[in-house]
Structures are given as structure tokens and as C-alpha cells.
Scaffold this active site. Structure first.
Site, PDB file in Angstrom:
ATOM      1  CG  ASP A 224       8.507  -3.077  -1.457  1.00  0.00           C
ATOM      2  OD1 ASP A 224       7.295  -2.901  -1.738  1.00  0.00           O
ATOM      3  OD2 ASP A 224       8.925  -3.123  -0.297  1.00  0.00           O
ATOM      4  CG  HIS A 225       3.658  -5.252  -5.003  1.00  0.00           C
ATOM      5  ND1 HIS A 225       3.878  -6.079  -3.937  1.00  0.00           N
ATOM      6  CD2 HIS A 225       2.376  -4.844  -4.903  1.00  0.00           C
ATOM      7  CE1 HIS A 225       2.755  -6.172  -3.231  1.00  0.00           C
ATOM      8  NE2 HIS A 225       1.828  -5.433  -3.794  1.00  0.00           N
TER       9      HIS A 225
ATOM     10  CD  GLU B  18      -3.314  -8.360   2.175  1.00  0.00           C
ATOM     11  OE1 GLU B  18      -3.595  -8.942   1.122  1.00  0.00           O
ATOM     12  OE2 GLU B  18      -2.329  -8.652   2.879  1.00  0.00           O
TER      13      GLU B  18
ATOM     14  CG  HIS C 148       4.947  -4.338   0.965  1.00  0.00           C
ATOM     15  ND1 HIS C 148       5.799  -4.433  -0.105  1.00  0.00           N
ATOM     16  CD2 HIS C 148       4.238  -5.505   0.985  1.00  0.00           C
ATOM     17  CE1 HIS C 148       5.604  -5.607  -0.719  1.00  0.00           C
ATOM     18  NE2 HIS C 148       4.671  -6.275  -0.068  1.00  0.00           N
TER      19      HIS C 148
HETATM   20  C1  BG6 Z   1       2.526  -9.150  -0.795  1.00  0.00           C
HETATM   21  C2  BG6 Z   1       2.331 -10.082   0.341  1.00  0.00           C
HETATM   22  O1  BG6 Z   1       3.857  -8.693  -0.818  1.00  0.00           O
HETATM   23  O2  BG6 Z   1       1.654  -8.043  -0.667  1.00  0.00           O
HETATM   24  C3  BG6 Z   1       0.884 -10.558   0.395  1.00  0.00           C
HETATM   25  O3  BG6 Z   1       3.177 -11.196   0.225  1.00  0.00           O
HETATM   26  C4  BG6 Z   1      -0.049  -9.385   0.394  1.00  0.00           C
HETATM   27  O4  BG6 Z   1       0.662 -11.369   1.530  1.00  0.00           O
HETATM   28  C5  BG6 Z   1       0.288  -8.389  -0.711  1.00  0.00           C
HETATM   29  O5  BG6 Z   1      -1.356  -9.883   0.207  1.00  0.00           O
HETATM   30  C6  BG6 Z   1      -0.531  -7.131  -0.580  1.00  0.00           C
HETATM   31  O6  BG6 Z   1      -0.363  -6.366  -1.718  1.00  0.00           O
HETATM   32  P1  BG6 Z   1      -1.424  -5.289  -2.169  1.00  0.00           P
HETATM   33  O7  BG6 Z   1      -0.827  -4.622  -3.342  1.00  0.00           O
HETATM   34  O8  BG6 Z   1      -2.696  -6.028  -2.476  1.00  0.00           O
HETATM   35  O9  BG6 Z   1      -1.617  -4.375  -0.986  1.00  0.00           O
END
Ligand code: BG6
Length: 487
Positions: free
Chosen positions: A178-179, A217, A241
Site C-alpha cells: 500500500d504505497h 487528485e 489507502h
Molecule cells: C493508486 C490508485 O493506488 O493511488 C490511483 O490506483 C491513484 O488511482 C493513486 O491515482 C494516488 O496515489 P498518490 O500517491 O498520487 O496519492
């Protein structure tokens, strides 16, 4: 171990994730001396590329994502190898095993292997089992499996997938990415809470009125219409997330900073989420939206021919209740969406107001104390207080105490991957999601999605470039709150 030796095998090496996140992250680990010369990366995908073509692509991807000089880029790229691969064909795996054995001799990686699945989820189970059946786990070192999302489509499919993977790998060998958990300020939530008496003692339903978590976003679905339209904002962002951030905000202090202790506290929060009951109730707790044309361009349904009649949500806002002693009665409002006005990831903790207003003539100017955790694009914290306005008389005004991390604007995500890949190499599972967390999160969002599936939404209901549907404002207004601005 400070410079661990490893071979990283990437399934889906010609894909977008590899190009945008994985190669640049591995490069940064190399540049920063986190990995030495004893490593190799094997890229796998269908295309008939050669090592040379692959290395060229790796260099290109790094040139696109890094601005500073890449002096050692060629030396770095020489660690990359490519094999054209069919994930369903066991001869591909035996061939891979041969290549790995060879590279393990060449680089002295002690037989340590990471298998990174950065490709279509329908193959996760197959690949895990083929790796095991073809003996690729039998090297002398350790083997770990890294899995990208989506981990299933709902609780049932996630469980089936998990069972399938568990036939081949133990829970402690599985690293579910989960980044968001690799983001600097998400990792900071825990420290801000548990290293500061002035927050932790107030961190409960006696002193906090509500908590707001936003991830907005500006991007739309880009090239991912096929995946996204089956997923929608709830599966794409909330199941993972958003609920992970809620868990970190709400959990009890762990007794120790071990992965097991931290996870077990997070799981307790996710277990305490109050499930939304069918139809009527979902309206009181969740709002879904889909963007139509607006200042940021065309509507979702116009983005691709197959989206013409789509009822997939590109926005979701919710009121999440946690039924435990600490949080009873405190709403956690979450919202996330595509094509919104700003890119922003932010947490606002709103403290209960003082019982009586002594200093504000104008009641409307009164400002409760807020602790704002800025995750992206700015990284830092801001504490909103009230203080005397200079001059005659006792009139208060809101002031802000701000701390900014020296984060590099905008390019937070590669850094997140950099940290997570490193954690995987050194075997630290803290910032990966355990199956129990995944399971409880799915159960929670399944209840919302089930209720929604029974009625047809009125889409589109927000303009591309706005802050989302109006109904999301009413969600807070009826509790006497409002969304705090995200900029
Ligand atoms: C990803 C989603 O996990 O997270 C994307 O699949 C999304 O749809 C992205 O754009 C958002 O990541 P961050 O780090 O830019 O907030």
C-alpha cells in the site's frame, strides 16, 4: 544488514508501474548506497525484448523521473536482465530458475530472491503457485513475494486469492503493497501522535470533535479506464489507502515498535469499524460521485467509448464510525476523488471548542484548534491556535504554527516506493498490509458497495475541477461541521 544482497524479479517489467516507480526507486537506492554492487534485477514480460532493450528502457525511465545528473546510470543498468515470459507456462519458470542461479553466482546475492508482481491481478495466484511448484523458492537464501493492488475485488475474491497464494507462501513472506504507507508524512502520523504528550492525551472523543481525511487528485482515469471502471474510487482508494490512514490515526499506542504489535493495533481499529447497513443508511453515511464536464475538461463518460454509460464512482465521501471506547461518537470523514480542484492529501484533526467565547466579538470568526497533517504536495504539520490580536483590547485572532518537511514537491511517490522496496529487502513488514487488515477493510467497503448496487446513481454529479458533489458538504453539515479547506 546494511547492504543486503538480492535478486529482484519483476513480473510486468514492461508495464507502467515498473517504468514510473520501480526502476527509479531501485536507482535511488543504488545512488544512496542502500544497495551495493551485489544485486540484480530480472525483468519479465511477454514482449520479446533483449537485455539491451530492457536496459535502455530502464535508463529512459530514470532520465524521465530524475532531474539530477546520472553519472553511474550505465553501471546501474548493467545489473538488469530480461526474459520473455509466459506466466502460465512452467518452462518459463525453469528457465528463470536457471537464470537466477547463474546471476546468484555472478553477484553473490546469497540466494535471496524477491518476486515482485507488478501486473494484472488475475495472475497473482497462478504465478505464486508456479514459483513454488517449479522450485524457485528453494534457493539457499530467503524468498519474498511482493504484491501490488488490487488484492481482490471484494472480500470473497480477496480471500480466495489469499488462500491460493498461501498455498505457496507463508504470511511472513508476503508483502502486500500500500504505497501510502511508504509516504513520509503517513509514517509520521504515528510519531506525531505517540511522541507528543500534548496530542496523545487529547487524542480521543473527549477532546476531538471530528477528523477529516482527504486525498483529492486532479488526474482523471488516464490510460487505465479498463481497470478503473471495474474498480471505482471505493475499491481503488478507500479499501486500502484511506482506511489505512484512518487506522493509523485511530489505533492505540503499540507496546513496541515491531510489525506484529503495530499491525495488531491497526487490526483492532479495522475490526471496530461500524458496518453501514443497507440502502437507507448508506445515504446517511456515504456519498458517491462521478465527474461530468467542467473546468478540468471532459466528463468521465466521455473519456473512452466504453465509459459511455458507466455508473462507476470516481469520487467517494464517507462518515466512518469506530465503535470503541476511545472513538465512540467521533466521525472520521473521508473523501477522495479524481478530477478535483487540487492534488492534495491532508488530514485535519478538529478539536472540540472551548465552552465559552470570551475573545471573539464576531462569533463566526471563532476558530477551533486544528492539527493539520499535510501529506502531499506539501509535507508538514500546522497547528491552528487563537492568540491576541496586537493593539488595544482583548480580541483574539486565529494564528498558525507551521512546520514544513523538506520534502521534494510532487515527487513523493517514487520515494514511497523506494522506502517500501528497501523495507522488503531488509525484511521489515511494518509498512505492508497483513491479510487481516485487508480482510476487514474489504468487509467494510463491501457493505457500502452492496447498498449502492441496489440503486442507480444520478451521475454525473460534480464538475471536473470542482471539490466534488454538494451532497458531500451536507454529510458534514448535518453533524454541525464542514470540510476544512485543503489549500
Ligand atoms: C493508486 C490508485 O493506488 O493511488 C490511483 O490506483 C491513484 O488511482 C493513486 O491515482 C494516488 O496515489 P498518490 O500517491 O498520487 O496519492
Amino acid at each position: 544488514v546494511d547492504k543486503p544482497n538480492v535478486v529482484i524479479v519483476i513480473f510486468g517489467a514492461t508495464g507502467d508501474l515498473s517504468k514510473r516507480k520501480l526502476f527509479p526507486s531501485i536507482y535511488r537506492l543504488y545512488q544512496n548506497g542502500k544497495i551495493g554492487e551485489d544485486f540484480a534485477v530480472v525483468g519479465l514480460a511477454r514482449r520479446p525484448w533483449t537485455n539491451d532493450i530492457f536496459r535502455e528502457k530502464v535508463c529512459e525511465s530514470i532520465n524521465e523521473s530524475e532531474s539530477n545528473n546520472q553519472i553511474d546510470l550505465e553501471a546501474f543498468a548493467s545489473h538488469f536482465y530480461y526474459q520473455s515470459f509466459d506466466v502460465t507456462d512452467s518452462s518459463s519458470y525453469t528457465h528463470l530458475d536457471g537464470l537466477l542461479n547463474h546471476l546468484e553466482g555472478q553477484y553473490q546475492t546469497d540466494g535471496n530472491r524477491i518476486f515482485y508482481l507488478a501486473m494484472a491481478p488475475e495472475y497473482f495466484g497462478t504465478i505464486a503457485n508456479q514459483i513454488e511448484q517449479n522450485g524457485l523458492k528453494e534457493s539457499v537464501g530467503w524468498t519474498r513475494l511482493v504484491i501490488e493492488k488490487p488484492f481482490g475485488h471484494d472480500h470473497i475474491s480477496a480471500k480466495a486469492l489469499n488462500n491460493q497464494i498461501r498455498l505457496a507462501f507463508n504470511e511472513d513472506q508476503i508483502y502486500r503493497i500500500d504505497h501510502y504507507l511508504g509516504k513520509e508524512m503517513v509514517q509520521n502520523i504515528e510519531v506525531i501522535r505517540f511522541a507528543n504528550g500534548i496530542f496523545e492525551h487529547l487524542w480521543n472523543n473527549r477532546f476531538i470533535s471530528n477528523i477529516q481525511v482527504t486525498s483529492s487528485e486532479k488526474l482523471g482515469v488516464e490510460e487505465r479506464a479498463r481497470y478503473y471502471d471495474r474498480s471505482g474510487a471505493t475499491r481503488d482508494m478507500v479499501q486500502n489507502h484511506m482506511l489505512q490512514m484512518v487506522a493509523l490515526l485511530a489505533m492505540e499506542p503499540p507496546i513496541k515498535l515491531t510489525p506484529e504489535e503495530i499491525r495488531s493495533e491497526k487490526v483492532k481499529v479495522l475490526r471496530a469499524l461500524r458496518l453501514v447497513e443497507p440502502t437507507e443508511e448508506v445515504e446517511n453515511y456515504f456519498v458517491r460521485g462521478q465527474y461530468g464536464p467542467g473546468p478540468l475538461g471532459k466528463g468521465y463518460r466521455e473519456e473512452a467509448p466504453e465509459l459511455k454509460n458507466s455508473i462507476t464512482e470516481t469520487y467517494v465521501a464517507g462518515k466512518v464510525m469506530i465503535d470503541n471506547y476511545r472513538w465512540a461518537g467521533v466521525p472520521f470523514y473521508i473523501r477522495t476523488g479524481k478530477k478535483m480542484k487540487e492534488k492534495s492529501i491532508k488530514i485535519v484533526v478538529e478539536f472540540k471548542d472551548i465552552p465559552m467565547n470570551l475573545y471573539y466579538k464576531d462569533e463566526a470568526k471563532r476558530h477551533p484548534n486544528l492539527l493539520v497533517i499535510n501529506i502531499q504536495p506539501d509535507e508538514g504539520i500546522t497547528l491552528h491556535l487563537n492568540a491576541k490580536k496586537a493593539g488595544i483590547g482583548s480580541i483574539a485572532q486565529p494564528i498558525e504554527l507551521s512546520y514544513t518537511n523538506n520534502g521534494v514537491d510532487g515527487i513523493n511517490t517514487p520515494e514511497a516506493y523506494e522506502k517500501l522496496i528497501y523495507d522488503c529487502i531488509i525484511g521489515d513488514t511494518t509498512n505492508f498490509t497483513h491479510w487481516d487488515e485487508v480482510a476487514y477493510s474489504w468487509k467494510y467497503v463491501d457493505a457500502v458497495l452492496d447498498a449502492w448496487s441496489k440503486t442507480e446513481p444520478l451521475f454525473p454529479n460534480y464538475a471536473a475541477g470542482s471539490m466534488g458533489p454538494e451532497a458531500a458538504d451536507r454529510l458534514l453539515e448535518k453533524d454541525g461541521f464542514h470540510w476544512w479547506p485543503i489549500t
